[in-house]
Design an enzyme around this catalytic site. Structure first.
Site, PDB file in Angstrom:
ATOM      1  N   ALA A 319      26.845  47.906 -10.679  1.00 19.00           N
ATOM      2  CA  ALA A 319      28.296  47.866 -10.730  1.00 19.00           C
ATOM      3  C   ALA A 319      28.820  48.635  -9.527  1.00 19.00           C
ATOM      4  CB  ALA A 319      28.807  48.494 -12.027  1.00 19.00           C
ATOM      5  N   ASN A 322      34.939  50.283  -7.293  1.00 22.56           N
ATOM      6  CA  ASN A 322      36.131  50.080  -6.469  1.00 22.56           C
ATOM      7  C   ASN A 322      37.337  50.596  -7.240  1.00 22.56           C
ATOM      8  OD1 ASN A 322      34.516  48.306  -4.694  1.00 22.56           O
ATOM      9  ND2 ASN A 322      34.536  47.022  -6.515  1.00 22.56           N
ATOM     10  N   GLU A 355      31.034  54.065 -14.004  1.00 24.61           N
ATOM     11  CA  GLU A 355      32.003  53.604 -13.004  1.00 24.61           C
ATOM     12  C   GLU A 355      33.371  54.232 -13.234  1.00 24.61           C
ATOM     13  OE1 GLU A 355      30.610  52.217 -10.596  1.00 24.61           O
ATOM     14  OE2 GLU A 355      28.742  51.815 -11.686  1.00 24.61           O
TER      15      GLU A 355
END
Ligand code: NAG
Ligand code: NAG
Ligand code: NAG
Ligand code: NAG
Ligand code: NAG
Ligand code: NAG
Ligand code: NAG
Length: 898
Positions: A319, A322, A355
């Protein structure tokens, strides 16, 4: 990036204001974090710059010209970019997928210069009427110097613009360019991913910028501390959706989606996607609670106005964090209770937390340079267990950290070809060097060391807010040295100690633990390979304490004991291993079945002792002891599955696992129900796979029966989801071409990545050499196996005792093709080389590997060199281990069955 064996890369935070990047500790970080947060706030209002650029560093490049250095000069700072990109989702007349773009960047001059050096890689630029590749204008009434010349430095990936006069300090300029690039399927930069929906091929244009691929999408100052605001616009066909870091602003024009300006951020966190697939329900259901948990953990509200989670069919990492638009491999985001296993679900929740943890730590606060990547990734890996535990409190997921992170890190970090967590800034310069940092040390050792830190700062409510760490550490915690002094020893030198405790004398000593004891450590350390070791201990199950070992040897009365047993490094919270005097080992062994803290059994280091600890396994039902035993035996299988030890090993293990297999048969009512406890659901997989592997009666029959039922009715898979991976493997191993071809059909038909991955593995289990060879050929057909999966498939095949030599020949024969078409940074080759050399344990293997290394060195290809170095060292260690232990193990195993 994400983590685990799909190790994805990114994370980061720019640690501003810290002079000595390498000496960072969490302690320092906490201060920086709060300062940075404040700066961000100020910055948003007054627009002043917040990034201090790093000084350029000398590199291996031949000349001393600024464009031959890999680091940007400290003359210019970007403030914001206006970027418009137009990916074409159908091939042009030449069959090439391309994108075109226009991009402008507002830059401020901080040191007088007549050069503009900006990253650009594999882009073709449109020439202006003056025959230059860019236009320059002044902003705010400034006039711009005339461009004399523009050119490209391929090796350092720069576009260079030489000006007639100097840019003026404090003035701002607008640099504008138009360009085109290839939207290739190489999983990096701006790339394309494909899938089929209702028989129609769909193309997605997406990005993976970390660490150094933003420059492949548009010209930019592509270093993490060169933060700027990005105004993005995407052109895309009607009926498709476009996403980027920010919220979309308008798209009345159907073809054009503009996005709100991003926060001030690093280039590597940019993302834009055109034509994406929908999200997963489970992911959605956990994302919100995890975000809330993390807001509380960081005591800071989520910094952006939206958070998209998008799965992509082709994705190199697990993953990528962003900012505001997290991208995932499909397996990392989609969970379908009808098809996916518990492990898949656990993977999803930990990757999401990893993430999301970066949204603050990494994205809001960013490392200044890649040499501190470990802090970013280690932290997110550690926090992912805390967040996952919050989302799924019944799983005891935090207990898995020892197996999944600590043990994993030990494996690599016991090699002299390991490396310290933090490198010097000037040791990590080229894109290859940066890519190589995304490894087990960075992720798993990073997580293990941070876990240790949070444990010995006992009172630390480290998750409340970073600043609290400072306060707590100063006031209430007794430490033998400053946190910096303690942590530097773990961060700046590679490896870890084995602590030997002599309970007869109370003498404790430490030594750099090496898997190959004769290996020569040629990297000097300022700390002499000694550590400040926090030693927690327990005496005879009641009396507990903690001591610090600050020297090579010390004597501690409380650890002296003649009759009690002493256990140290409770729960393996310390990043080190423990050895004892033989008497204590003996006493500990008798305790093993009683000790409640099952994790401990994972850290025993003496082979005969280790074997003896497994004698009781026939009465063990718990997951963690079984799992750690199996992981240890896995090494035995790797070393011995082609030798005469194999038979006695099978016999021994078969006896141990049979009662477990029978136990599960009972508690699942003859395999018709799921075991109620979560950890039992995991252990059931161990029971079945070990039973089949060692030939327990009834196991092969069971897996074949399920598989045959499925073959009869492909639309309805009767195999319990958790057991699929082992059932596919065993049924295909027991079957022939018919079973294999069916599995292959189902693989190709599968629309669910988690299912496809299980089949990819199952297919590697066949015993037919010709099927294995055919499978190998299939893996490098891009229409058959996705590039993201190729390294996994090849490694799976090499795990098969028959497949191993086939793979080794195959990889060498196809090396050129592999390097040309599969180069996605060192992920691919690191994974491949580590995987296919795992069984290497003879002088002949070693010679071949060394020859392979020479062949590669002779070619221009430089990826994977670190992995080859490590494989060579591991092979030497294996040879030594086999020569020292084979007879002993063999005799011991034979004795047991007598
Ligand atoms: C960049 O885009 C923003 C937002 O669309 C616009 O306000 C600004 O004028 C543009 N800057 C330049 C130099 O074109
Ligand atoms: C860029 O230019 C090179 C050299 O002319 C050419 O081979 C390549 O196909 C071009 N790339 C694109 C995306 O147009
Ligand atoms: C969280 O932050 C707020 C405001 O910044 C502060 O008042 C509060 O004490 C912090 N809470 C904790 C637990 O640190
Ligand atoms: C070890 O872990 C167990 C289970 O997570 C926990 O209950 C126990 O308190 C831990 N012990 C120590 C000394 O950290
Ligand atoms: C391992 O344990 C056995 C039996 O207790 C002992 O003979 C041997 O010396 C030990 N090896 C090491 C390396 O401690
Ligand atoms: C268990 O299931 C198998 C297959 O369905 C069946 O043949 C067997 O008789 C069952 N055993 C018991 C004890 O129910
Ligand atoms: C796979 O899919 C194709 C087309 O969708 C279908 O014709 C075929 O029967 C499927 N194969 C199996 C084994 O389900």
């Amino acid at each position: 990036m994400g983590k685990g064996f799909y190790i994805s890369k990114p994370l980061g935070f720019v640690l501003f204001g810290l002079g000595v990047g390498a000496v960072l500790t969490i302690f320092a970080l906490s201060v920086v974090y709060s300062q940075e947060k404040r700066k961000n706030e100020v910055n948003a209002r007054d627009g002043t710059r917040m990034v201090t650029t790093a000084a350029p560093h000398s590199t291996s490049a031949p000349s001393n010209e600024p464009w031959d250095k890999y680091r940007l000069p400290d003359t210019l700072l970007p403030a914001y970019y206006n970027v418009t990109l137009w990916p074409r989702l159908v091939p042009d007349e030449q069959g090439m997928y391309i994108f075109t773009g226009k991009s402008g960047v507002a830059l401020t001059c901080v040191k007088e210069t007549n050069l503009i050096i900006i990253h650009s890689n594999e882009l073709n630029f449109t020439l202006t009427s003056e025959m230059h590749h860019a236009k320059l204008a002044g902003l705010g009434g400034t006039s711009a110097p005339v461009i004399l010349k523009t050119w490209f430095q391929i090796q350092t990936q720069f576009m260079v613009i030489l000006l007639k006069d100097n840019l003026q300090v404090g003035k701002s300029y607008w640099l504008y360019m138009e360009f085109r690039g290839e939207l290739s399927d190489d999983l990096g930069g701006f790339y394309r991913s494909q899938y089929t929906e209702n028989g129609v091929k769909k193309v997605v244009a997406t990005t993976q910028m970390q660490p150094t691929a933003a420059r492949n999408a548009f010209p930019c100052f592509d270093e993490p501390s060169m933060k700027a605001v990005f105004h993005l616009t995407l052109l895309h066909p009607p009926g498709t959706v476009a996403l980027a870091n920010g919220m979309e602003l308008d798209d009345q024009e159907v073809l054009q989606t503009r996005f709100e300006p991003t926060e001030k951020m690093s280039t590597y966190l940019l993302a834009f996607i055109s034509n994406q697939k929908p999200n997963g329900d489970y992911a959605l259901s956990v994302t919100f609670p995890i975000l809330k948990y993390l807001e509380n953990y960081y005591n800071t509200t989520y910094p952006l106005s939206k958070s998209d989670q998008v799965a992509l069919p082709d994705f190199a990492a697990g993953a990528m964090e962003n900012w505001g638009l997290v991208t995932y491999r499909e397996q990392s985001l989609f969970y379908d209770p009808k098809v996916s296993s518990n492990e898949d679900k656990e993977w999803v929740v930990t990757v999401i937390t990893h993430e999301l943890a970066h949204m603050w730590f990494g994205n809001l606060v960013t490392m200044r340079w890649w040499n501190d990547l470990w802090l970013n990734e280690g932290f997110a890996s550690y926090v992912s267990y805390l967040g996952a535990d919050y989302a799924e409190p019944t799983w005891n997921i935090k207990d898995l950290m020892v197996l999944q992170q600590v043990q994993r890190a030990f494996g690599v970090d016991a090699l002299v070809s390991s490396h310290p967590l933090s490198s010097r800034e000037d040791e990590v310069i080229t894109p290859d060097q940066i890519d190589q940092l995304f490894d087990t040390i960075t992720y798993s050792k990073g997580a293990a060391v941070l876990r240790m830190l949070s444990e010995f700062l006992t009172d630390l409510r480290y998750y409340d807010v970073f600043t609290r760490l400072v306060v707590d550490a100063d006031s209430s915690i007794q430490l033998p040295a400053s946190i910096n002094e303690i942590m530097n020893r773990w961060i700046l030198q590679m490896g870890f100690p084995v602590v030997t405790i002599n309970t007869r004398t109370g003498i404790i000593s430490q030594q750099h633990f090496l898997i190959h004891p004769d290996a020569v450590v040629d990297k000097p350390s300022d700390y002499n390979y000694e550590w400040f070791v926090p030693i927690t201990w327990m005496k005879s199950g009641s009396n507990m304490g903690q001591h610090w070992l600050l020297t090579k040897t010390a004597s501690y009365e409380p650890m002296k004991t003649d009759t009690d047993w002493l256990l140290a490094n409770l729960n393996v919270t310390g990043y080190y291993r423990v050895n004892y005097d033989p008497q204590n080992w003996e006493r500990l062994l008798t305790q093993l079945t009683n000790l409640n803290m099952i994790i401990h059994r994972a850290q025993i280091i003496n082979i005969t002792l280790a074997l003896r600890t497994t004698k009781y396994l026939y009465e063990e039902k718990e997951y963690i002891p079984w799992e750690s035993a199996i992981r240890n035996f896995e090494y035995f299988f790797l070393m011995f599955d082609r030798t005469e030890v194999y038979g006695p090993l099978q016999t021994y293990l078969q006896r141990k696992v049979k009662p477990l297999f029978d136990h599960f048969k009972v508690i699942t009512s003859n395999w018709t129900r799921k075991p109620p406890r979560y950890m039992d659901q995991y252990n059931q997989i161990n029971a079945v796979s070990m039973a089949c592997k060692t030939g327990v009666k009834g196991c092969s029959e069971l897996t074949r029966m399920w598989y045959r039922q499925w073959m009869k009715n492909p639309d309805s898979n009767p195999i319990p989801t958790n057991l699929k991976i082992t059932v596919y493997c065993n049924a295909i191993a027991a079957g022939g071409v018919e079973e294999w071809d069916f599995g292959w059909q189902m693989f190709k038909n599968s629309t669910i990545a988690a299912e496809a991955e299980k089949l990819l593995y199952g297919l590697s289990c066949t015993k037919e050499p010709w099927l294995l060879n055919r499978y190998l050929e299939f893996t490098i057909e891009p229409n058959l196996v996705r590039k993201q999966d190729v390294a996994f498939a090849i490694v799976y095949i090499s795990g098969n005792v028959i497949g191993q030599p086939l793979v080794w020949d195959f990889v060498r024969a196809n090396w050129e093709h592999l390097t040309k078409d599969y180069d996605d940074g060192s992920f691919f080759f690191g994974r491949l080389i580590r995987g296919i050399t795992r069984k290497f344990s003879t002088e002949f293997d070693l010679q071949q590997l060394q020859r392979f290394k020479e062949d590669i060195a002779a070619s221009s290809f430089s990826f994977g060199t670190q992995a080859i170095e490590q494989a060579i060292e591991q092979t030497k260690a294996n040879i030594k281990w086999v020569s020292e232990n084979k007879v002993q193990v063999m005799n011991w195993l034979i004795e047991q069955s007598a």
